[in-house]
Write a protein that holds these residues in place. Structure first.
Motif, PDB file in Angstrom:
ATOM      1  N   ALA A 110       0.133  -6.503   1.078  1.00 32.31           N
ATOM      2  CA  ALA A 110      -1.093  -7.176   1.071  1.00 32.31           C
ATOM      3  C   ALA A 110      -1.513  -7.566   2.646  1.00 32.31           C
ATOM      4  N   HIS A 111      -0.436  -7.977   3.199  1.00 36.53           N
ATOM      5  CA  HIS A 111      -0.405  -8.553   4.586  1.00 36.53           C
ATOM      6  C   HIS A 111      -0.719  -7.237   5.571  1.00 36.53           C
ATOM      7  N   LYS A 112      -0.625  -6.220   5.131  1.00 37.92           N
ATOM      8  CA  LYS A 112      -1.138  -5.174   6.022  1.00 37.92           C
ATOM      9  C   LYS A 112      -2.471  -5.290   6.360  1.00 37.92           C
ATOM     10  N   THR A 160      -8.720  -6.988   8.622  1.00 33.59           N
ATOM     11  CA  THR A 160      -9.371  -5.657   8.782  1.00 33.59           C
ATOM     12  C   THR A 160     -10.477  -5.374   7.765  1.00 33.59           C
ATOM     13  N   ARG A 161     -11.078  -4.406   8.139  1.00 36.24           N
ATOM     14  CA  ARG A 161     -12.377  -4.111   7.153  1.00 36.24           C
ATOM     15  C   ARG A 161     -11.845  -3.687   5.906  1.00 36.24           C
ATOM     16  N   ASP A 162     -10.736  -3.764   5.787  1.00 33.45           N
ATOM     17  CA  ASP A 162     -10.026  -3.329   4.228  1.00 33.45           C
ATOM     18  C   ASP A 162      -9.270  -4.716   3.665  1.00 33.45           C
ATOM     19  N   GLU A 163      -9.482  -5.861   4.162  1.00 31.26           N
ATOM     20  CA  GLU A 163      -9.236  -6.990   3.857  1.00 31.26           C
ATOM     21  C   GLU A 163      -9.419  -7.460   2.270  1.00 31.26           C
ATOM     22  N   GLY A 164     -10.305  -6.494   1.638  1.00 30.06           N
ATOM     23  CA  GLY A 164     -10.708  -6.780   0.140  1.00 30.06           C
ATOM     24  C   GLY A 164      -9.403  -6.213  -0.766  1.00 30.06           C
ATOM     25  N   LEU A 165      -8.531  -5.505  -0.032  1.00 27.31           N
ATOM     26  CA  LEU A 165      -7.294  -4.938  -0.636  1.00 27.31           C
ATOM     27  C   LEU A 165      -6.294  -6.000  -1.041  1.00 27.31           C
ATOM     28  N   ILE A 166      -6.481  -7.255  -0.107  1.00 27.09           N
ATOM     29  CA  ILE A 166      -5.305  -8.040  -0.348  1.00 27.09           C
ATOM     30  C   ILE A 166      -5.260  -8.537  -1.852  1.00 27.09           C
ATOM     31  N   GLU A 167      -6.321  -8.953  -2.400  1.00 33.71           N
ATOM     32  CA  GLU A 167      -6.560  -9.582  -3.593  1.00 33.71           C
ATOM     33  C   GLU A 167      -6.366  -8.463  -4.666  1.00 33.71           C
ATOM     34  N   ALA A 212       2.081   1.381  -3.583  1.00 36.67           N
ATOM     35  CA  ALA A 212       1.161   2.837  -3.282  1.00 36.67           C
ATOM     36  C   ALA A 212      -0.253   2.233  -2.497  1.00 36.67           C
ATOM     37  N   LEU A 213      -0.778   1.131  -2.951  1.00 35.37           N
ATOM     38  CA  LEU A 213      -1.988   0.687  -2.285  1.00 35.37           C
ATOM     39  C   LEU A 213      -1.568   0.729  -0.773  1.00 35.37           C
ATOM     40  N   GLY A 214      -0.580  -0.084  -0.526  1.00 37.71           N
ATOM     41  CA  GLY A 214      -0.371  -0.522   0.848  1.00 37.71           C
ATOM     42  C   GLY A 214       0.108   0.515   1.661  1.00 37.71           C
ATOM     43  N   ARG A 215       0.601   1.684   1.178  1.00 42.50           N
ATOM     44  CA  ARG A 215       0.958   2.810   2.062  1.00 42.50           C
ATOM     45  C   ARG A 215      -0.040   4.057   1.981  1.00 42.50           C
ATOM     46  N   ASP A 216      -1.159   3.595   1.436  1.00 40.81           N
ATOM     47  CA  ASP A 216      -2.196   4.649   1.438  1.00 40.81           C
ATOM     48  C   ASP A 216      -2.922   4.800   3.002  1.00 40.81           C
ATOM     49  N   ARG A 217      -3.060   5.929   3.473  1.00 41.54           N
ATOM     50  CA  ARG A 217      -3.348   6.159   4.779  1.00 41.54           C
ATOM     51  C   ARG A 217      -4.837   5.982   5.201  1.00 41.54           C
ATOM     52  N   GLY A 218      -5.471   5.895   3.846  1.00 41.87           N
ATOM     53  CA  GLY A 218      -7.003   5.961   4.215  1.00 41.87           C
ATOM     54  C   GLY A 218      -7.739   4.527   4.256  1.00 41.87           C
ATOM     55  N   TYR A 219      -6.605   3.547   4.216  1.00 38.35           N
ATOM     56  CA  TYR A 219      -7.103   2.264   4.780  1.00 38.35           C
ATOM     57  C   TYR A 219      -6.641   1.963   6.191  1.00 38.35           C
TER      58      TYR A 219
END
Length: 158
Positions: free
Chosen positions: A39-41, A45-52, A65-72
């Motif tokens: 989450a701390h990646k 960033t513009r993808d900060e919503g991924l944290i939650e 898997a979410l943290g390693r997704d290169r689309g973010y």
């Protein structure tokens, strides 16, 4: 004798970031160290919503898997801060859970190595030539826990 770990069900699996040991950091509960780390990646960033989103997924595999997704978009300072973020999370895990703290302390002065066949940064990689930063962090945490125990015994035990 070097202590190798990798998968949660294996000996010393509690050393894995995927082990089911929750942590509480920065005012939030995290299901695993892996959830926190991934989450701390995305902080700032513009993808900060991924944290939650990452914090809320059921498994560390999903978090990874979410943290390693290169689309973010990963934070620009990630390479410079990722080790400290991991250290903070691992230390918190072992301060929180006395049962695994005991396992870590019982390793004595043995080298600890994440036996990942694919990770040459956190683990040792297939050829055992990796940097093993996770193993090094575990050994640092072990040393810090020992220092705290000696301090506590000296102050409290008199």
């Amino acid at each position: 004798m070097t202590i190798y770990f990798y998968k949660v069900p294996d000996p010393y699996g509690c050393f894995s970031n995927f082990s089911p040991h929750s942590i509480h950091l920065n005012g939030r509960d995290w299901p695993t160290v892996e959830h926190y780390y991934q989450a701390h990646k995305f902080v700032g960033t513009r993808d900060e919503g991924l944290i939650e989103k990452i914090r809320g997924v059921k498994t560390p595999e999903e978090a990874a898997a979410l943290g390693r997704d290169r689309g973010y978009e990963v934070r620009s300072d990630w390479e410079g801060v990722k080790r400290e973020i991991m250290y903070e999370a691992v230390l918190t895990k072992f301060l929180t859970h006395r049962d695994i703290q005991k396992v870590l302390l019982e390793t004595g002065d043995e080298a600890i190595v994440e036996d990942s066949p694919t990770d040459y940064y956190w683990g040792c990689g297939a050829e055992k030539t990796g940097a093993n930063h996770l193993g090094k962090i575990l050994m640092e945490v072990r040393s810090q826990l020992r220092d705290r125990a000696v301090f506590t015994e000296t102050i409290v035990g008199g």
